[in-house]
Each structure stands twice: as structure tokens, then as C-alpha cells.
Design a protein around this motif. Sequence first.
Motif, PDB file in Angstrom:
ATOM      1  N   ARG A  96       0.855  -1.181   0.000  1.00  0.00           N
ATOM      2  CA  ARG A  96       0.000   0.000   0.000  1.00  0.00           C
ATOM      3  C   ARG A  96       0.893   1.233   0.000  1.00  0.00           C
ATOM      4  NH1 ARG A  96      -2.703   0.784   5.885  1.00  0.00           N
ATOM      5  NH2 ARG A  96      -3.069   2.830   4.965  1.00  0.00           N
ATOM      6  N   VAL A  97       0.327   2.356  -0.369  1.00  0.00           N
ATOM      7  CA  VAL A  97       1.078   3.610  -0.391  1.00  0.00           C
ATOM      8  C   VAL A  97       0.826   4.361   0.920  1.00  0.00           C
ATOM      9  CG1 VAL A  97       1.442   5.807  -1.576  1.00  0.00           C
ATOM     10  CG2 VAL A  97       0.908   3.743  -2.899  1.00  0.00           C
ATOM     11  N   ASP A  99       2.805   7.495   3.787  1.00  0.00           N
ATOM     12  CA  ASP A  99       3.863   8.462   4.047  1.00  0.00           C
ATOM     13  C   ASP A  99       4.737   7.931   5.174  1.00  0.00           C
ATOM     14  OD1 ASP A  99       5.470  10.637   4.711  1.00  0.00           O
ATOM     15  OD2 ASP A  99       3.911  12.101   4.289  1.00  0.00           O
ATOM     16  N   PRO A 131       6.215   9.588   0.387  1.00  0.00           N
ATOM     17  CA  PRO A 131       5.387   8.413   0.059  1.00  0.00           C
ATOM     18  C   PRO A 131       6.208   7.236  -0.428  1.00  0.00           C
ATOM     19  CG  PRO A 131       5.298  10.008  -1.719  1.00  0.00           C
ATOM     20  CD  PRO A 131       6.141  10.632  -0.641  1.00  0.00           C
ATOM     21  N   LYS A 133       5.720   2.762  -1.346  1.00  0.00           N
ATOM     22  CA  LYS A 133       4.790   1.658  -1.557  1.00  0.00           C
ATOM     23  C   LYS A 133       5.425   0.405  -0.984  1.00  0.00           C
ATOM     24  CE  LYS A 133       1.835  -0.557  -5.023  1.00  0.00           C
ATOM     25  NZ  LYS A 133       1.457  -0.613  -6.456  1.00  0.00           N
ATOM     26  N   CYS A 255       7.490   6.818  -4.049  1.00  0.00           N
ATOM     27  CA  CYS A 255       6.319   6.518  -4.878  1.00  0.00           C
ATOM     28  C   CYS A 255       5.721   7.847  -5.334  1.00  0.00           C
ATOM     29  CB  CYS A 255       5.302   5.700  -4.084  1.00  0.00           C
ATOM     30  SG  CYS A 255       3.919   5.104  -5.080  1.00  0.00           S
ATOM     31  N   VAL A 258       1.660   8.021  -7.216  1.00  0.00           N
ATOM     32  CA  VAL A 258       0.414   7.817  -6.487  1.00  0.00           C
ATOM     33  C   VAL A 258       0.449   8.690  -5.247  1.00  0.00           C
ATOM     34  CG1 VAL A 258      -1.112   6.161  -5.355  1.00  0.00           C
ATOM     35  CG2 VAL A 258       0.307   5.428  -7.285  1.00  0.00           C
ATOM     36  N   PRO A 260      -0.161   9.558  -1.538  1.00  0.00           N
ATOM     37  CA  PRO A 260      -0.397   8.748  -0.342  1.00  0.00           C
ATOM     38  C   PRO A 260      -1.649   9.181   0.390  1.00  0.00           C
ATOM     39  CG  PRO A 260       1.279  10.387   0.097  1.00  0.00           C
ATOM     40  CD  PRO A 260       0.969  10.473  -1.378  1.00  0.00           C
TER      41      PRO A 260
END
Length: 269
Positions: A96-97, A99, A131, A133, A255, A258, A260
Amino acid sequence: MCVRPRCYARDKRALERQVAASQRLESVGRFAGGIAHDFNNLLTVIQSHADYVIEAQQPGATALADVLAIREAADRAARLTAQLLAFSRRQPQELRVFDLCDVVRDTEPMLRRLLGEHVRYEYAANSEVCPVKADLSQIEQVLMNLVVNARDAMPHGGRIVVDTAVVDLDGSTARPYRVTPGRYVRLSICDDGVGMSPDVAARVFEPFFTTKAPEKGTGLGLATVYGVVKQSGGYIEVTSEEGQGTRFVLDLPLCADVRPPSRRSLRVH
């Protein structure tokens, strides 16, 4: 002023040591992963048969305590196997993404309780969004292992400083660690503890290597950290000097594509 040829030779030797250390850990990881995978299958059979025997026993049966002891021992072995699988990067991940800065902030109260009053914990917070992943629970485990390891290196108290930042890795920096050049989120944990000799520092990520007493640990904590970071596409290194403390630095790929989730959506397990 340093003479350029000598600087080049020193940098080359340092690079060669980094590459050799990375290759050695890769080989150990493949070996440990193969054994851990097969052993885990055997443990599953032992656990299943133990459960069957437990269910078949009458309450108060004399054999029940012995079978429960077998099941407990199998569970402990399974936990060790899971750590070896993490080191060899075969542990399942729930990506999952999030911080990384938020994770450090959210786990701070728990870390302070683990450290006790004799260790001062500092987080050099910054305003950057970091961020990544990865598997949130595994990254929390990495942070906890590194901070507790730093605490153990300061039996008489001291200070732990945690820092996060966004860094750019060029080809020469990324090559020894077999990662892709680009932007990374950096997490560093520094302590002013007893430090390590070069020989010890070179082996800290090897499974079952430890300088602690047998009852104090299995020697798999830092091996697990190494496996989680590598499986997440990053790398980790350690610098230390006896009597001068230790610094662990790990980089995880930024990341950037995407956004976060907000801090409110993050939950510490």
C-alpha cells in the motif's frame, strides 16, 4: 589536501567492499530462503497433526500437556522461519502507499515506551511528504527493530535520533546495492552507543549472527530488517565506530505516481 589517485583508490576499495558484502548477503539469502521454505512445509504438517491429536484428547488427559508443548515449540519454530523468509525476500507482502514520515510520527509513543526513561528519543521531523509503496506492518517492524537495537547498544542510556528525507541516488551510488537510480525516501537511525568494530558491522545483517547473550535474541532481527528493505526495492547500510555510536540508513523508492493517503487513514497495528 588529499591526493586524487589515493582518494580514487580508497573510493574504489570501499565500492568493492560494498559490492562483495551485497553479493555475500544475496547468496546467504538464497540459501536461507530455500531451507526456510522447505522447513516451513514440514512445520505445517507438525502443527496440523498436533492440532488433530489435541482435539482427540479428553480433558485432563496426561498426554495433552505434552502435545501442547509440541504445538508451542512448532509455533516458535514457525516464527523463526517467517523471519528467515523475510530475510530471503519470500515473505508475503500487503502493498500500500503511505507516508513514511507519518509512520515514524504515529509509532513514536510506542517507541518511547519501549526505550524507557534512560534513552532520549528525537525525531528530526521535516515538512516533506515521503510516500513509499510497501507493506506497512513490515516497515513498522523495521523501525521498531532498529530503534530497539539502538537502545540495546546504550545500556547506560543515551540518545537516538531518527530522521527522514527525500534523496536522489545516481548510478554510482545505487550500483553497489543493486537498486535503480532515482528518488528515494531515506530513513536514518543514529545512536551514541557502544558502536561496533568493522568486522562486526560487516556481518550484522547475516542471519543468526549476534553479539548478544543467547537469551537476549536470536540474531534474526537485523536479518529480517535487511530482507524487508530489499523486498521493498530499497537498500540498507550501517556505519559504526567503537565507542562512537552507530548509524543505520535505509532508502526506499519514492512513490511519486500515487498520492499517499492522509495521516488519518493510517493505522498502526
